[in-house]
Write an enzyme that holds these catalytic residues in place. Structure first.
Site, PDB file in Angstrom:
ATOM      1  N   GLY A 174       3.284  16.731  20.013  1.00  0.00           N
ATOM      2  CA  GLY A 174       4.584  16.615  19.363  1.00  0.00           C
ATOM      3  C   GLY A 174       5.688  16.900  20.362  1.00  0.00           C
ATOM      4  O   GLY A 174       5.446  17.192  21.540  1.00  0.00           O
ATOM      5  N   GLY A 175       6.906  16.817  19.884  1.00  0.00           N
ATOM      6  CA  GLY A 175       8.036  17.044  20.770  1.00  0.00           C
ATOM      7  C   GLY A 175       9.290  17.363  19.997  1.00  0.00           C
ATOM      8  O   GLY A 175       9.391  17.123  18.787  1.00  0.00           O
ATOM      9  N   ASP A 230      15.620  30.812  13.918  1.00  0.00           N
ATOM     10  CA  ASP A 230      15.209  29.418  13.722  1.00  0.00           C
ATOM     11  C   ASP A 230      13.903  29.373  12.925  1.00  0.00           C
ATOM     12  O   ASP A 230      12.914  28.778  13.352  1.00  0.00           O
ATOM     13  CB  ASP A 230      15.048  28.718  15.065  1.00  0.00           C
ATOM     14  CG  ASP A 230      14.968  27.208  14.930  1.00  0.00           C
ATOM     15  OD1 ASP A 230      15.370  26.685  13.874  1.00  0.00           O
ATOM     16  OD2 ASP A 230      14.497  26.551  15.874  1.00  0.00           O
TER      17      ASP A 230
END
Length: 608
Positions: free
Chosen positions: A290-291, A436
């Site tokens: 993923g990225g 986050d």
């Protein structure tokens, strides 16, 4: 009296000695020694010394005659002809035939010479003869010799001066050349040293049979959680889906193509070096996980042991050849998480005991520059972060729940909810704010345990930040107010901001969507307006799948608009007994009432 007697004896001995010397030096008409001394006295200023020839043999054993020199102080030396029986001086003696005591004038060894010496000859027979005395000196030969000698000296001086000038010039040139060669040699040695240390030595070290580039050992996760078997079942499906995605993915993104071309290629093994420490690690890229905005995560493993890891590569999109410092700060934040924890908490221990996904090592691709610009708008950094590999994030796991049966789906949501609350409460216990919290930052291990990740935005409690950084869809009312009113004051970050984000994450886990009607394509201003206008009492749980009543109340407490009355994860552990859920049955908890947790249960929860 004794002194006088000694003096008289010494005086008499000296007189006798001098008398003997006079007898030896007295020349006569037929004495060869007399003629020799007379000739030597006439040529004394130009004569050379006679060679002293003394035999150390026993005179009584010799048969042939020889000459003995009595001294070499001057040409007035006394000579004695000696045979085996007696030694005589100043007497007519027989001398060897055909052997002259005096060399012939003018020539000696084939060369003209004004000064002639005496040489000793021995013969086999002797007889009496007379020889006229010969002069040692010849004026013509002397003049020729003087001229030749002066010319020779002049030539020698000229040659000596020329040699001296040549030596000086050669020495000057040699000094200049040596200085130039030394400077050039230093530069060459420096270049060769850098090449040897930077390129050859790593290659030689990797050739050692005991250095196989082994990665660090990842310790297992400690502890058990209720319902983790259902989570492990989802993790197994995630792994199968990942393998299928790796085999069927034919159209990689531009950033993935650039990473494969300029940094690491899946067709060959790649060497890395740890920073700091200089540990060499050999890894092979297996697939793309993923990225995000500044990083791509790949599945890598050691080619021999097969131990899996997650490798995060930092990629920055550069516009108009402008390079910002944001990516550099992000890289530093990725590895700066350890400074917020006590020194005894190592990355491996934090992963195993606290279940925090922190980077195990900071790596750099060996033989690559610090960064490379690809296709004029991508900057690929050679610095990477090595993590233990998880099966995926919780958002991917939630997407697979639709294909599971109701029991396993319920157990998976229950276990995930409990683990999420505990992980965030454990993180807040260190006096930190994550900043986050979202489903993508809760990772799923193959054992069914969850891990908290992405600590790039962490702050200490009440630490201020401006401008605030947040994922738009998880924006809290404090940040939304700052965005709408364009306040330029720094916002203090507290645990209540994380509580809001946790409430959004839990609602999406149980209901499959965002609360308050927030859509995936909403902008930051749209989300900020919705968050400010909405209230927790307007939450709709109609579309949620079998959510317990206690969890509804807990989500409402997390999504209260006022930070002072908003529920924190630690308060939720103390108030809601369902967070101490043990059984995997979906029918075991359908009660609508909320019972507080006892003191013993709260202490047990804190220990867990």
């Amino acid at each position: 009296m004794e002194l006088v007697l000694c003096f008289v004896i010494i005086t008499i001995s000296g007189v006798i000695r001098e008398s003997s010397a006079l007898l030896l030096r007295s020349p006569t008409s037929n004495d060869v020694f007399g003629e020799l001394v007379a000739s030597a006295e006439r040529a004394q200023p130009l004569a050379t010394r006679l060679t002293k020839r003394i035999s150390r043999l026993n005179f009584n054993d010799r048969e042939d005659d020889f000459w003995e020199d009595h001294g070499d102080a001057s040409w007035n030396n006394s000579y004695t002809l000696v045979n085996g029986r007696t030694t005589l001086g100043s007497e007519n003696r027989r001398r060897p035939a055909s052997h002259s005591l005096i060399e012939r004038p003018y020539y000696r060894d084939g060369r003209l010479s004004p000064v002639l010496g005496v040489q000793e000859r021995r013969g086999r027979s002797v007889h009496s003869y007379h020889e006229e005395p010969v002069s040692f000196f010849d004026q013509r030969a002397f003049d020729e010799y003087t001229f030749r000698r002066r010319s020779q000296l002049h030539r020698q001086r000229a040659r000596a001066g020329l040699r001296s000038r040549i030596k000086q010039n050669v020495r000057r040139l040699w000094t200049s050349a040596r200085g130039a060669v030394r400077g050039w040699g230093r530069r060459v040695r420096r270049k060769i040293g850098d090449l040897f240390v930077g390129h050859l030595m790593p290659q030689l070290r990797r050739l050692r049979f005991w250095d196989q580039g082994l990665p660090p050992v990842v310790p297992p996760l400690i502890g058990n959680e209720p319902g983790q078997a259902s989570v492990a079942l989802v993790a197994e499906r995630m792994e199968a889906r990942l393998r299928e995605k790796t085999l069927t993915e034919k159209n990689p993104t531009e950033a993935q193509q650039a990473v494969g071309t300029y940094l690491i290629n899946s067709a060959e093994n790649t060497w890395f070096i740890s920073i700091p420490g200089g540990r060499y690690i050999l890894l092979k890229k297996r697939g793309f996980l993923g990225g995000g905005g500044f990083g791509l995560v790949y599945h890598v493993e050691h080619p021999t042991t097969g131990q899996p890891f997650a490798l995060k590569i930092f990629v920055q999109r550069v516009m108009n050849n402008e390079v910002g410092d944001k990516i550099s700060d992000l890289i530093e934040d990725e590895f700066g998480v350890m400074k917020y924890f006590p020194p005894e908490w190592t990355p491996a221990r934090m992963y195993s005991e606290l279940r925090f996904m922190v980077p195990l090592l900071k790596l750099r691709v060996l033989g690559k520059p610090e960064f490379q610009d690809a296709r004029n708008h991508l900057r690929i950094f050679s610095v990477c972060a090595l993590f233990p590999k998880a099966q995926g994030d919780l958002e991917e796991a939630a997407a697979l729940l639709a294909d599971m049966d109701r029991t396993n789906a319920y157990n998976m949501r229950m276990s995930s909810t409990i683990q999420m609350v505990k992980l965030l409460a454990r993180f807040h216990a260190f006096g930190l704010v994550h900043g986050d919290v979202k489903l993508q930052n809760f990772l799923v291990d193959k054992s069914g345990l969850l891990l908290l990740s992405d600590f790039t935005q962490i702050l200490r409690t009440n630490e201020r930040r401006y401008p605030p950084v947040v994922t738009v869809l998880y924006m809290s009312p404090e940040i939304a107010t700052c965005l709408i009113t364009r306040l330029r004051n720094a916002i203090p970050y507290t645990a209540e901001i994380d509580s809001w984000m946790l409430g959004i994450s839990l609602y999406r886990l149980w209901c499959g969507d965002f609360p308050f009607g927030i859509t995936l394509d909403a902008t930051a201003l749209q989300v900020a307006g919705i968050v400010i206008r909405s209230s927790a009492s307007s939450l709709d749980f109609a579309s949620c799948h079998d959510i317990p009543e206690q969890f509804r109340e807990m989500i409402v407490g997390f999504l209260r608009k006022t930070p002072g009355v908003r529920l924190s994860p630690q308060q939720a552990l103390e108030q809601f007994s369902l967070l101490n859920w043990k059984g995997p049955s979906p029918a075991s908890d359908t009660a609508s009432e909320s019972e507080p947790v006892s003191t013993e249960e709260a202490a047990l929860l804190q220990k867990e």
